[in-house]
Design a protein around this motif. Structure first.
Motif, mmCIF file in Angstrom:
data_model
loop_
_atom_site.group_PDB
_atom_site.id
_atom_site.type_symbol
_atom_site.label_atom_id
_atom_site.label_comp_id
_atom_site.label_asym_id
_atom_site.label_seq_id
_atom_site.Cartn_x
_atom_site.Cartn_y
_atom_site.Cartn_z
ATOM 1 N N PHE A 71 37.481 43.571 31.016
ATOM 2 C CA PHE A 71 36.857 43.378 32.321
ATOM 3 C C PHE A 71 36.424 41.938 32.565
ATOM 4 O O PHE A 71 36.232 41.532 33.708
ATOM 5 N N ASP A 105 34.579 38.865 33.481
ATOM 6 C CA ASP A 105 33.395 38.703 34.326
ATOM 7 C C ASP A 105 33.486 39.533 35.608
ATOM 8 O O ASP A 105 32.759 39.272 36.571
ATOM 9 N N ALA A 106 34.375 40.493 35.649
ATOM 10 C CA ALA A 106 34.555 41.294 36.864
ATOM 11 C C ALA A 106 33.260 41.991 37.251
ATOM 12 O O ALA A 106 32.551 42.536 36.405
ATOM 13 N N GLU A 107 32.965 41.985 38.532
ATOM 14 C CA GLU A 107 31.757 42.636 39.021
ATOM 15 C C GLU A 107 31.906 44.153 38.984
ATOM 16 O O GLU A 107 30.963 44.872 38.644
ATOM 17 N N ASP A 108 33.089 44.638 39.316
ATOM 18 C CA ASP A 108 33.360 46.072 39.283
ATOM 19 C C ASP A 108 34.154 46.408 38.032
ATOM 20 O O ASP A 108 35.355 46.144 37.946
ATOM 21 N N LYS A 109 33.474 46.968 37.058
ATOM 22 C CA LYS A 109 34.123 47.360 35.807
ATOM 23 C C LYS A 109 34.592 48.805 35.957
ATOM 24 O O LYS A 109 33.896 49.754 35.579
ATOM 25 N N ASP A 110 35.760 48.965 36.507
ATOM 26 C CA ASP A 110 36.306 50.280 36.863
ATOM 27 C C ASP A 110 36.674 51.055 35.598
ATOM 28 O O ASP A 110 37.605 50.690 34.871
#
Length: 446
Positions: free
Chosen positions: A39, A41-46
């Protein structure tokens, strides 16, 4: 599907099950160690990107364990934590656990089979298992303890060896088979389906300890109980326990559809915080916390003439300061989690000068699990399933929980091919009433 699983589905006798071979591998929802860091630094960790469904090796059974053919499981928030590798990758737990001995070493694998709920049939029992046998219909407590640790015999939740099964251990319940210690087993209520029964242990037991147990808030008749996230898996069981105990349930939710679901459940007072701007911040602005607390407190006082005795708190950072502010003098805030963040900020003067109590609570010991299950078996409280998914759609099921779009518990069928199976006492189900067992209806994706 392997021959042992087929025999379970065909309701084969215990003698027949004992003769059939255990498969060398089985299907399980799991994370993989190589996915740590995907993930960035992704804000949305799907979570859908990290949850896999496929074959894993069958582990050897320890003397104090049983092998359960899992008919159904459910999603708890720890599945979201595992699949986002936050706050820590669970592989670190497994590696540490694996250093403790031969049987523990099995858990240190490059894959992690998840799931802290399970309902199914025992198909093998270790040599040290005394009170359970092949063919028994069981539930699994979400907590594994070390029964050779002294403090476990006072309260299993206080032991250093206590672990969240399927989160801090491997071989959990979101799979065709699960490894379960005999000291985790609970009898399945005969009037419930597999998916209904599997939705209850983690959340019903946790809510029971928080509210009813003498280790929790010790709720009494007439207590006003403020329940954050009251339409979620924990909240719907808390609402029912408050009502069964003669208390007044005040449920807080974040949308009108959840508010309506709570009304249908019979919650005494329902507050839609999205309409009032309560708890919208991150909990770090003292002025906003006090403003929200005053607004919330006014609604409760207008309805009942007094402040809440107990606040049922697991939302964490966004609501904790409000909880500490709004609970009455001498009241209790009982907390078991922090889905919005672990760093809580509150004005300590409200705690110390108004003699309030802050109680930490985690899951439930086996006696508390059996007590909450007894209430379910009696038809006093009921499972609240909002949706049921097949195991191969675990990503979508967990995504609902991650986004907080679910109502009640999100169930997962493992070996069970369809919903509605597993009821062995139809007369009892009819006596309790289908409308009481499934008051909200269930969205099925199977």
């Amino acid at each position: 599907m392997d021959v042992l699983a087929e025999a379970v589905l065909a309701e084969a006798s215990a003698e027949e099950l004992a003769k059939l071979p255990v498969p060398a591998e089985y299907i399980a929802a799991h994370t993989r160690i190589e996915d740590i860091g995907i993930f960035g630094d992704a804000e949305d960790k799907d979570v859908r990107k990290a949850l896999h469904v496929g074959p894993v090796p069958m582990p050897e059974l320890a003397p104090d364990e049983v092998l359960v053919a899992v008919m159904a499981s459910s999603v708890n928030y720890n599945t979201v934590w595992s699949a986002t590798f936050e706050p820590l990758p669970t592989f670190a737990f497994l590696k540490s656990y694996g250093k403790m001995g031969r049987w523990e070493k099995r858990h240190d694998q490059p894959y992690h089979v998840l799931g802290s709920d399970a309902a199914g049939v025992i198909v093998r029992a270790g040599e040290g298992v005394r009170r359970w046998k092949v063919g028994d219909h069981v539930l699994a407590s979400p907590i594994q303890v070390d029964d050779q640790e002294a403090v476990t015999h006072a309260d299993g939740m206080l032991g250093e060896g206590q672990k969240a099964w399927g989160y801090e251990t491997n071989f959990g319940g979101l799979a065709h088979y699960a490894i379960v210690r005999a000291s985790q087993l609970i009898p399945k209520p005969a009037h419930l389906t597999w998916e209904e029964a599997a939705s209850t242990p983690a959340c019903a037991g946790t809510a029971y300890r928080m509210l009813v147990s003498d280790r929790g808030a010790r709720m009494k008749q007439g207590d006003i109980v403020l329940i954050w996230g009251a339409a979620g898996g924990l909240g719907v069981h808390a609402v029912q326990l408050v009502q069964q105990g003669g208390g007044i349930a005040v449920g807080v939710v974040g949308s009108e559809d959840k508010a309506q679901a709570l009304r249908d459940l019979g919650c005494d007072l329902v507050i839609n915080r999205s309409e009032l701007g309560i708890g919208d911040g991150d909990g770090t602005d003292p002025a906003q916390v006090i403003a929200s607390g005053k607004k919330l407190g006014r609604i409760i006082r207008d309805a009942y003439g007094e402040d809440p005795h107990i606040v049922f708190e697991y939302v964490g950072q966004a609501t904790f300061g409000i909880s500490m502010f709004v609970v009455r003098r001498g009241g209790a805030v009982v907390t078991c989690g922090s889905t919005t963040g672990y760093q809580h900020q509150y004005d300590n003067r409200y705690l110390w000068m108004k003699l309030k109590r802050l109680i930490g609570s985690h899951a439930a010991n086996l006696a508390e699990q059996w007590e909450s299950n007894r209430l379910i078996d009696m038809g006093r409280i009921h499972p609240v399933l909002g949706a049921v998914y097949p195991l191969d759609a675990i990503g979508e099921a967990a995504r609902e929980v991650q986004n907080n779009t679910h109502i009640g518990k999100t169930g997962v069928l493992c070996l069970a091919p369809k919903t509605g199976l597993g009821v062995t006492d139809r007369a009892k189900r009819e006596e309790i009433g289908e409308d009481r067992i499934n008051r909200l209806g269930v969205r099925s994706f199977v």
